[in-house]
Design a protein around this motif. Structure first.
Motif, PDB file in Angstrom:
ATOM      1  N   ARG A   1      -5.534   1.339   1.144  1.00 14.38           N
ATOM      2  CA  ARG A   1      -5.333  -0.034   0.674  1.00 14.38           C
ATOM      3  C   ARG A   1      -5.285  -0.067  -0.840  1.00 14.38           C
TER       4      ARG A   1
ATOM      5  N   CYS B   1      -9.582   7.137   9.472  1.00 13.68           N
ATOM      6  CA  CYS B   1      -8.261   6.842  10.060  1.00 13.68           C
ATOM      7  C   CYS B   1      -7.121   7.082   9.082  1.00 13.68           C
ATOM      8  N   ASP B   2      -7.457   7.480   7.837  1.00 10.82           N
ATOM      9  CA  ASP B   2      -6.396   7.838   6.901  1.00 10.82           C
ATOM     10  C   ASP B   2      -5.651   6.631   6.334  1.00 10.82           C
ATOM     11  N   SER B   3      -6.182   5.431   6.555  1.00  8.04           N
ATOM     12  CA  SER B   3      -5.474   4.267   6.028  1.00  8.04           C
ATOM     13  C   SER B   3      -5.765   4.117   4.536  1.00  8.04           C
TER      14      SER B   3
ATOM     15  N   CYS C   1     -13.010   2.340   6.322  1.00  5.98           N
ATOM     16  CA  CYS C   1     -12.484   0.975   6.335  1.00  5.98           C
ATOM     17  C   CYS C   1     -13.336   0.116   7.269  1.00  5.98           C
TER      18      CYS C   1
ATOM     19  N   HIS D   1      -6.893   2.633  -5.325  1.00  3.38           N
ATOM     20  CA  HIS D   1      -6.766   2.715  -3.869  1.00  3.38           C
ATOM     21  C   HIS D   1      -8.099   2.910  -3.162  1.00  3.38           C
TER      22      HIS D   1
ATOM     23  N   ILE E   1       2.766   4.287   1.414  1.00  7.66           N
ATOM     24  CA  ILE E   1       3.079   4.655   2.797  1.00  7.66           C
ATOM     25  C   ILE E   1       3.667   6.062   2.921  1.00  7.66           C
TER      26      ILE E   1
ATOM     27  N   ARG F   1       2.250  10.140  -0.109  1.00 10.78           N
ATOM     28  CA  ARG F   1       2.628   8.775   0.195  1.00 10.78           C
ATOM     29  C   ARG F   1       3.472   8.249  -0.963  1.00 10.78           C
TER      30      ARG F   1
ATOM     31  N   CYS G   1     -13.208   1.237  10.951  1.00 11.14           N
ATOM     32  CA  CYS G   1     -13.870   2.521  11.231  1.00 11.14           C
ATOM     33  C   CYS G   1     -15.378   2.460  11.036  1.00 11.14           C
TER      34      CYS G   1
ATOM     35  N   ARG H   1       0.880  -1.169   0.000  1.00 13.44           N
ATOM     36  CA  ARG H   1       0.000   0.000   0.000  1.00 13.44           C
ATOM     37  C   ARG H   1       0.916   1.217   0.000  1.00 13.44           C
TER      38      ARG H   1
ATOM     39  N   CYS I   1      -9.490   5.460   3.615  1.00 13.50           N
ATOM     40  CA  CYS I   1     -10.413   5.653   4.730  1.00 13.50           C
ATOM     41  C   CYS I   1     -10.323   7.107   5.201  1.00 13.50           C
TER      42      CYS I   1
ATOM     43  N   ASP J   1       5.292   6.852   8.453  1.00 12.05           N
ATOM     44  CA  ASP J   1       5.303   5.380   8.523  1.00 12.05           C
ATOM     45  C   ASP J   1       6.700   4.831   8.276  1.00 12.05           C
TER      46      ASP J   1
END
Ligand SMILES: [Zn+2]
Ligand SMILES: [Zn+2]
Length: 123
Positions: free
Chosen positions: A82, A78-80, A116, A72, A21, A61, A119, A19, A75, A25
């Motif tokens: 995938r 939470c900013d994630s 996500c 992609h 990053i 990222r 969340c 993913r 979320c 991170d």
């Protein structure tokens, strides 16, 4: 010497992440400072090995440039992020999209924003 080591470590992290990053991170897995990480990422981007990915949150990222075409899921809570693959029929529609005024489409970006699994359970 140290530079080469950092570069290798960065590429290894990007390879295992699967993913895009962020620098934060990356820093949590490295024992070098922010400036070094930015400098190395910059040179990897210029060398065409790494791609910058930006969503509407404007946080940059990074992902490997050699990854196959993908999209992609972002979320917004939470900013994630995938990586996802879209079915071939959707990809082929995207590439056959009516071209206006002779415009030739060579690439596209399509990102999905939402919550996500973690969340959406909390809402
Ligand atoms: Zn989330
Ligand atoms: Zn696509």
């Amino acid at each position: 010497m140290r530079q080469t080591k950092t570069r290798k470590k960065l590429l290894a992290l990007l390879t295992s992440a699967r993913r895009p990053i962020s620098v934060a991170d990356l820093l949590s897995h490295l024992s070098v400072n922010k400036t070094t990480v930015y400098r190395q990422l910059d040179s990897l981007v210029k060398a065409g090995q790494v791609t910058e990915v930006r969503f509407s949150d404007r946080k940059v990222r990074y992902e490997l440039a050699s990854l196959p075409h993908h999209h992609h899921l972002v979320c917004t809570a939470c900013d994630s992020v995938r990586d996802i693959d879209l079915p071939d029929d959707i990809e082929s529609i995207a590439s056959k999209f009516p071209n206006r005024d002779g415009f030739v489409i060579q690439n596209h970006y399509l990102e999905f924003f939402g919550l996500c699994a973690k969340c959406s359970r909390h809402e």
